[in-house]
Design a protein around this motif. Sequence first.
Motif, short mmCIF file in Angstrom:
data_model
loop_
_atom_site.label_atom_id
_atom_site.label_comp_id
_atom_site.label_asym_id
_atom_site.label_seq_id
_atom_site.Cartn_x
_atom_site.Cartn_y
_atom_site.Cartn_z
N PRO A 165 49.19 -8.00 19.23
CA PRO A 165 48.39 -6.86 18.78
C PRO A 165 48.60 -5.61 19.61
N LEU A 166 48.86 -5.77 20.91
CA LEU A 166 49.07 -4.59 21.75
C LEU A 166 50.38 -3.88 21.39
N ALA A 167 51.44 -4.66 21.23
CA ALA A 167 52.73 -4.06 20.86
C ALA A 167 52.65 -3.39 19.49
N LEU A 168 51.94 -4.04 18.55
CA LEU A 168 51.77 -3.45 17.22
C LEU A 168 51.02 -2.13 17.33
N ALA A 169 49.94 -2.12 18.09
CA ALA A 169 49.14 -0.90 18.23
C ALA A 169 49.95 0.22 18.87
N ILE A 170 50.75 -0.11 19.87
CA ILE A 170 51.58 0.92 20.52
C ILE A 170 52.62 1.46 19.55
N ALA A 171 53.21 0.57 18.74
CA ALA A 171 54.19 1.00 17.75
C ALA A 171 53.57 1.96 16.73
N LEU A 172 52.28 1.78 16.47
CA LEU A 172 51.56 2.66 15.55
C LEU A 172 51.15 3.98 16.20
N ASP A 173 51.45 4.12 17.49
CA ASP A 173 51.04 5.28 18.27
C ASP A 173 49.51 5.39 18.34
N THR A 174 48.87 4.24 18.37
CA THR A 174 47.41 4.20 18.52
C THR A 174 47.02 4.97 19.77
N SER A 175 46.01 5.81 19.66
CA SER A 175 45.76 6.76 20.76
C SER A 175 45.07 6.13 21.97
N PHE A 176 44.55 4.91 21.85
CA PHE A 176 43.95 4.23 22.99
C PHE A 176 44.11 2.73 22.78
N VAL A 177 44.86 2.09 23.67
CA VAL A 177 45.11 0.65 23.57
C VAL A 177 44.79 0.02 24.92
N ALA A 178 43.86 -0.93 24.92
CA ALA A 178 43.47 -1.56 26.18
C ALA A 178 43.28 -3.06 25.97
N LEU A 232 35.60 -4.84 32.23
CA LEU A 232 35.55 -4.72 30.77
C LEU A 232 34.58 -3.63 30.35
N ALA A 233 33.44 -3.53 31.01
CA ALA A 233 32.48 -2.47 30.69
C ALA A 233 33.11 -1.10 30.91
N GLY A 234 33.93 -0.98 31.95
CA GLY A 234 34.63 0.28 32.18
C GLY A 234 35.59 0.63 31.06
N LEU A 235 36.29 -0.37 30.54
CA LEU A 235 37.20 -0.14 29.41
C LEU A 235 36.44 0.27 28.17
N ILE A 236 35.29 -0.38 27.93
CA ILE A 236 34.49 -0.04 26.75
C ILE A 236 33.95 1.38 26.87
N LYS A 237 33.52 1.76 28.05
CA LYS A 237 33.06 3.14 28.27
C LYS A 237 34.18 4.13 27.97
N ALA A 238 35.37 3.83 28.48
CA ALA A 238 36.52 4.72 28.25
C ALA A 238 36.86 4.79 26.77
N GLY A 239 36.76 3.64 26.08
CA GLY A 239 37.04 3.61 24.65
C GLY A 239 36.05 4.43 23.85
N GLY A 254 43.61 -3.73 31.34
CA GLY A 254 43.40 -2.32 31.65
C GLY A 254 43.80 -1.48 30.45
N ILE A 255 43.91 -0.18 30.66
CA ILE A 255 44.36 0.73 29.60
C ILE A 255 45.89 0.66 29.56
N ILE A 256 46.42 0.11 28.48
CA ILE A 256 47.87 -0.11 28.35
C ILE A 256 48.57 1.16 27.86
N TYR A 257 47.96 1.85 26.91
CA TYR A 257 48.60 3.02 26.32
C TYR A 257 47.53 4.03 25.91
N LYS A 258 47.85 5.28 26.10
CA LYS A 258 46.91 6.35 25.76
C LYS A 258 47.68 7.60 25.36
N LYS A 259 47.25 8.20 24.27
CA LYS A 259 47.92 9.42 23.80
C LYS A 259 46.91 10.32 23.10
N GLU A 260 46.96 11.58 23.42
CA GLU A 260 46.08 12.55 22.77
C GLU A 260 46.71 13.01 21.47
#
Length: 282
Positions: A152-165, A175-182, A242-248
């Motif tokens: 699922p992570l590789a698929l999400a990155i291929a889709l250019d998903t703007s936040f993948v963790a 995990l709470a920190g990741l949810i806050k960031a999400g 952690g946060i694997i991929y992020k794009k604005e």
Amino acid sequence: MVTIADYAGIKTAWCPGCGNFGILSAVKKALVELKIEPHQVLLVSGIGQAGKLPHYMRGNIFNSLHGRPVPPAVAAKIANPELIVIAVSGDGDAYGEGGNHFIHAARRNHRITYLVHNNQVYGLTKGQTSPTSDSGFITRSTPQGAPVPINPLALAIALDTSFVARGFSGEIDHLAGLIKAGIQHPGFALIDILQPCPSFNFKNTFNWYRERVYRLGADYDPTDKLAAFARAQEWGEKIPIGIIYKKERPTFEEQLPALKAGALVTQKLEPRGVAGLFDEFM
């Protein structure tokens, strides 16, 4: 001031040792630390053990069909962008029955947070393989072993998903920190959460994860797409969290003309405006 007690729901019915308990604690912790009141949150779930999470919290709740939490979550966010919208699924719900919805919501960059409880098995229906079950995983439905799993992570990155963790239910604070960031991220945020299923998955146990997961360090750059793909491929001896991929990039809601005049729930309804359409098609 909002507290954990404000989010108390009905008594849980999960199996002892289920990773869902850690996820529930992390969700509550994240919302409280962000000072978000229960009335400001909409929790949308599908079917399965993960889908019960909203029942065990206070807030606005919508239970959808199996694999279908994303469409109502998206609709709610479009109608009322001020809502904090969190969709909740299991790995089968998200990547199996709901795979199509996941793909296109990520592609369009709707501003919702998608929490996927990934225990690599169908727990509610008694232990069938899921889309993320490890290759060779033996169950009653796959006596010769499961096929190659989806990543699922590789698929999400291929889709250019703007936040993948990716998180782990055994590391609640992280995990709470990741949810806050999400939640704070302006766009579609996928958080794939590794969790044990003590009733039906005897391979990917709490200790199995604990021996393998590691946190991405401060030197890791989540905006580097190639590096993100490399991390997404790590599985087995080492598993990054952690946060694997992020794009604005622009959100769907920002590009929707109907929202230029404000949230749909605040706009005055004018039924006569559709009269011309009825005349055209009747």
